[in-house]
Scaffold this active site. Sequence first.
Site, PDB file in Angstrom:
ATOM      1  N   CYS A 156       0.829  -1.209   0.000  1.00 31.99           N
ATOM      2  CA  CYS A 156       0.000   0.000   0.000  1.00 31.99           C
ATOM      3  C   CYS A 156       0.864   1.260   0.000  1.00 31.99           C
ATOM      4  CB  CYS A 156      -0.937  -0.015   1.205  1.00 31.99           C
ATOM      5  SG  CYS A 156      -1.951   1.460   1.325  1.00 31.99           S
ATOM      6  N   CYS A 159      -0.416   4.135   2.193  1.00 32.00           N
ATOM      7  CA  CYS A 159      -0.162   3.946   3.630  1.00 32.00           C
ATOM      8  C   CYS A 159       1.316   4.189   3.954  1.00 32.00           C
ATOM      9  CB  CYS A 159      -0.483   2.517   4.077  1.00 32.00           C
ATOM     10  SG  CYS A 159      -1.960   1.796   3.375  1.00 32.00           S
ATOM     11  N   ASP A 160       2.212   3.649   3.151  1.00 36.09           N
ATOM     12  CA  ASP A 160       3.620   3.572   3.553  1.00 36.09           C
ATOM     13  C   ASP A 160       4.579   4.419   2.725  1.00 36.09           C
ATOM     14  OD1 ASP A 160       2.889   1.734   5.513  1.00 36.09           O
ATOM     15  OD2 ASP A 160       3.082   0.040   4.156  1.00 36.09           O
TER      16      ASP A 160
END
Length: 332
Positions: A156, A159-160
């Site tokens: 992701c 997200c990261d």
Amino acid sequence: MNFFSSFNSSEKSEEKNLMNLPTERVKCLILGSGPAGYTAAIYAARANLQPVVYEGLQPGGQLTTTTEVENFPGYPDGVTGPVLMEDLKKQAMRFGTDVRFGMATRVDFTGPIHKVWIDDEKIIEADVVIIATGATAKYLGLPSEEKFKGLGVSACATCDGFFYRGQDVAVVGGGDTACEEASYLAGICRKVYMIVRRNELRASKAMQKRVMNMPNIEILFEHQTKEIVGDEKGVNGVILVDKNGNEKRIDITGFFVAIGHHPNSEIFKPYIETDETGYIITKPGSTHTNVPGVFACGDVQDKHYRQAITAAGSGCMAAIDAERYLSSKQNV
Ligand code: NDP
């Protein structure tokens, strides 16, 4: 008795056994314990629907496999995925949600009361069912990928990606998700390699154009990942193999896998409409499925956004839809 008749009779007796399991009646059954399931539980519990949540195969859902979550509103200093999920669980339990281990193994949505088998050991009969079983990111299946999950390997970018700002990263895959992830990362990172196994992208023409036009994205066609390499600090490179079998190493610190997701909708398919890739179809602007009293929220019905906060939002919608459905039935 020949082989087939004995096989059929054992199947029939298994089927009969599954019908004679202990049965429990509940008002609201929620399947799944990610942000969608727990948010649905918080709202359902506060609306006095006495929800029962079965946590499923991965208690806490996909977020439990990430480290820092910095984009969930309300946590100005960030929070780890497991802590966020524990907080959501505690909040759901505070209002009386009954959270249990167990996994839905089959369903029968033919009658007005919905039946769900848990671990093929008991049957729950529910007035409403909220499906929040999520989706599972597909991985390449390499041992080195497993080793560095959370240490440079991620599924992701939203997200990261932030943790790799100014660094060089790679995205594997050639579909719309891979192109979206690559262009998102290109805005944050110094260089993004796309590792594509064929000599063309699967993504839509518009997405292809977008990645081709970004100067810091380099597409490596006809390359496959052999091994992700690193040390105790995390990933520092990846070894690729081209179509002629030649190996090369590229230096990267982040390896993003974007080869698709698999919505966890298999057991519902005999009753619930899904699209061609298995995502549950909900009526636009709502969480209603084609079966009255069965609602779907979170990643099992969302292939576009797939964020914890959008999953939580749709979990809230599902609980409100369920509550209104039950009240309308009582008023008939
Ligand atoms: P897709 O299945 O469309 O693409 C998967 C990609 O990963 C393909 O390029 C495939 O290669 C590659 N791949 C699969 N397995 C491997 C492997 N083992 N090794 C290397 N590469 C591999 O998945 P997406 O998640 O991209 O998209 C799913 C659906 O969601 C699609 O319908 C897509 O259009 C849609 N979507 C739409 C978006 C939008 O409209 N904004 C955004 C994101 C998704 P190959 O091509 O060779 O099979």
